[in-house]
Design an enzyme around this catalytic site. Structure first.
Site, short mmCIF file in Angstrom:
data_model
loop_
_atom_site.label_atom_id
_atom_site.label_comp_id
_atom_site.label_asym_id
_atom_site.label_seq_id
_atom_site.Cartn_x
_atom_site.Cartn_y
_atom_site.Cartn_z
N HIS A 58 -8.60 -55.26 20.67
CA HIS A 58 -7.82 -55.31 21.92
C HIS A 58 -7.53 -56.77 22.28
CE1 HIS A 58 -7.08 -53.30 26.05
NE2 HIS A 58 -6.43 -54.46 26.00
N HIS A 60 -4.26 -59.51 23.52
CA HIS A 60 -2.87 -59.69 23.95
C HIS A 60 -2.36 -61.02 23.40
CE1 HIS A 60 -2.89 -56.32 26.83
NE2 HIS A 60 -4.17 -56.64 26.99
N ASN A 92 2.25 -54.88 25.13
CA ASN A 92 2.90 -55.26 26.40
C ASN A 92 3.47 -56.67 26.36
OD1 ASN A 92 0.32 -56.41 26.45
ND2 ASN A 92 0.10 -56.21 28.67
N ASP A 147 -1.09 -49.99 27.05
CA ASP A 147 -2.09 -50.82 27.72
C ASP A 147 -1.47 -51.90 28.59
OD1 ASP A 147 -4.97 -51.75 28.03
OD2 ASP A 147 -3.93 -53.56 27.41
N HIS A 227 -11.20 -50.94 27.58
CA HIS A 227 -11.94 -51.62 28.67
C HIS A 227 -12.62 -50.69 29.69
CE1 HIS A 227 -8.00 -50.99 30.50
NE2 HIS A 227 -7.45 -52.01 29.89
N ASP A 302 -10.10 -57.99 25.07
CA ASP A 302 -9.00 -57.92 26.04
C ASP A 302 -8.51 -59.34 26.36
OD1 ASP A 302 -7.06 -56.94 27.69
OD2 ASP A 302 -8.40 -56.05 29.17
N PHE A 320 -3.70 -60.28 36.32
CA PHE A 320 -5.03 -59.89 35.84
C PHE A 320 -5.23 -60.43 34.43
CE2 PHE A 320 -3.93 -56.36 38.76
CZ PHE A 320 -5.10 -56.24 39.49
N GLY A 321 -6.46 -60.84 34.12
CA GLY A 321 -6.78 -61.12 32.72
C GLY A 321 -7.35 -62.51 32.48
O1 DOR Z 1 -6.89 -57.91 32.67
C1 DOR Z 1 -5.99 -57.39 32.02
N1 DOR Z 1 -4.98 -58.12 31.47
N2 DOR Z 1 -5.98 -56.06 31.87
C2 DOR Z 1 -4.95 -55.40 31.30
O2 DOR Z 1 -5.01 -54.19 31.21
C3 DOR Z 1 -3.75 -56.13 30.83
C4 DOR Z 1 -4.07 -57.54 30.54
C5 DOR Z 1 -2.84 -58.39 30.36
O3 DOR Z 1 -1.95 -58.02 29.60
O4 DOR Z 1 -2.78 -59.48 30.94
#
Ligand code: DOR
Length: 421
Positions: A58, A60, A92, A147, A227, A302, A320-321
């Site tokens: 997982h 990004h 995404n 996701d 997650h 993640d 988020f992230g």
């Molecule tokens: O914290 C996150 N960031 N959760 C997610 O589900 C997406 C991710 C993101 O793409 O930034």
């Protein structure tokens, strides 16, 4: 080129191996222990851990679309520095990976680790219409997921599970009922109240986990929960597994290490803003228990790179992230393995053979006669995480002293030497 790695503790769950032994690599292939061989490179691994290259199921990577935050190439370098030789990247991006052409684009991009794409479940990740699943699988997608967002329409999720079943791939569920999470940014509870921030209730996750378990049971498809963060979700997954439903699950390093108390202790620091949010100590303990008893199969980072100008907004407006590829192994070893909460074999299985099995990958263990993919890790070395290889810097560990460091990552004939840092 001959490389000998001597005296290391080999932790290789796929071969059920945890022992001190030597490894000889000749021209990128593991050929045994090789006592009598004079190597070109001798790695003294006494006191160090030798593990198969890790698989992050997982990640990004922001290419295409946000190459300022991460590219397939820079993400792969961050992975290698963190011990990950295989990255599974989420769909995404901008545009989202919802067709075979984009799957091929990712597979053909320049990179230093293996990067395997996840295709979107729905066209443009809009949740309205199924994407070209067959086309994406044929091109090389290893799973499907929207996701970053859930698939709110149960009918579409049902069809996704039915299609994925035909191709024997998992549907990765981002379990979040958006009508319940609303505009929330932290866990719903006392901390949200104290900080005056809108909360995301645990039920937003639990309800979708329950729904997708029912759908997996009904369709016979495979659902993998991304997650997982709540005690409730853990219980549901545990029961479903006992019933024989085809369900697997992952947890992130941050949900294993932090709680909402860390959000409170670092008020308005957006490097503690993740989705799902950091939960309670009770949830954290349940997640660790779930790793031990096999309810949670995988640890996945993640890794979510974000540009500073976006992450430096007010807590409520920031995305988020957090990034995680370069810190996952050190912080988890320090906080969970060295403390005795998890044993080495269970821990490394969650990062190698378990994700490989879920994704149908023939890798995740040390194979004699085949291309080497391994990592030499020093559990005692201390270093400061001050210059990420990721293009982004959104990490709660930035500038912090960490214990445990990747010394070498070997991928075939390529040797990455991080000992001088
Ligand atoms: O914290 C996150 N960031 N959760 C997610 O589900 C997406 C991710 C993101 O793409 O930034």
């Amino acid at each position: 080129m001959k490389i000998r790695i001597v005296g290391g503790r080999i932790v290789d769950p796929g071969n059920n191996r945890d022992e001190i032994a030597d490894i000889l690599i000749v021209d990128g292939k593991i050929v045994g222990a090789g006592e009598a061989v004079q190597p070109d490179l001798l790695i003294d691994a006494r006191g160090k851990i030798v593990i198969p290259g890790l698989i992050d199921m997982h990640t990004h990577l922001r290419e295409p679309g946000r190459e300022d935050e991460e590219t397939i190439y820079t993400g792969s370098i961050a992975g290698v520095a963190g011990g990950f030789t295989t990255l599974v990247c989420m769909a995404n991006t901008t545009p989202p990976v919802d067709n075979g052409g984009l799957v091929r684009f990712i597979l053909e991009a320049k990179k230093e680790a293996t990067v395997l794409p996840v295709g979107a479940i729905t066209k443009s990740r809009m949740g309205k219409e199924l994407a070209e699943i067959g086309d994406m699988v044929e091109a090389g997608a290893v799973a499907i997921s929207d996701d970053g967002d859930p698939v709110l329409d149960s009918g579409i999720m049902r069809r996704a599970l039915e299609y994925a079943k035909i191709f024997d791939i998992p549907v990765i569920s981002h379990a979040e009922d958006k009508r319940l999470s609303g505009r929330g940014v932290v866990n719903e509870g006392v901390v949200a109240l104290k900080l005056g921030l809108p909360g995301i209730p645990s039920i937003a996750e639990d309800i979708m986990v329950a729904r997708d378990i029912y759908l997996a049971k009904y369709t016979g498809g495979r659902v993998h929960f991304a997650h997982v963060s709540t005690e409730g979700a853990v219980s549901l997954i545990r029961e479903a597994k006992a019933e024989g439903v085809k369900v697997t699950a992952e947890v992130t390093p941050h949900h294993l290490i932090f709680t909402e108390e860390d959000v409170l202790a670092n008020p308005y620091d957006t490097n503690y803003k993740v989705n799902p949010p950091l939960r309670t100590e009770r949830d954290r303990v349940a997640l660790i228990e779930a790793l031990k008893d096999g309810t949670i199969d995988v640890i996945a980072t993640d890794h979510a790179p974000h540009a500073s100008f976006e992450k430096e907004l007010q807590f409520i407006d920031a995305p988020f992230g957090i990034i995680g590829l370069e810190t996952a192994l050190p912080v988890l070893v320090d906080k969970l393995v060295n403390t005795g909460e998890l044993d080495w074999i269970t821990f490394i299985a969650k990062l190698t053979v378990n994700p490989a099995k879920i994704l149908g990958l023939d890798k995740g263990w040390l194979k004699e006669g085949e291309s080497a993919e391994l990592v030499v890790f020093d559990p005692e070395a201390e270093w400061v995480f001050d210059s990420p290889r990721s293009l982004s810097r959104n990490s709660p560990f930035l500038g912090k002293r960490l214990k445990g460091k990747v010394l070498y990552t070997i991928v075939g004939e390529k040797v990455w030497d991080f000992t001088g840092e």
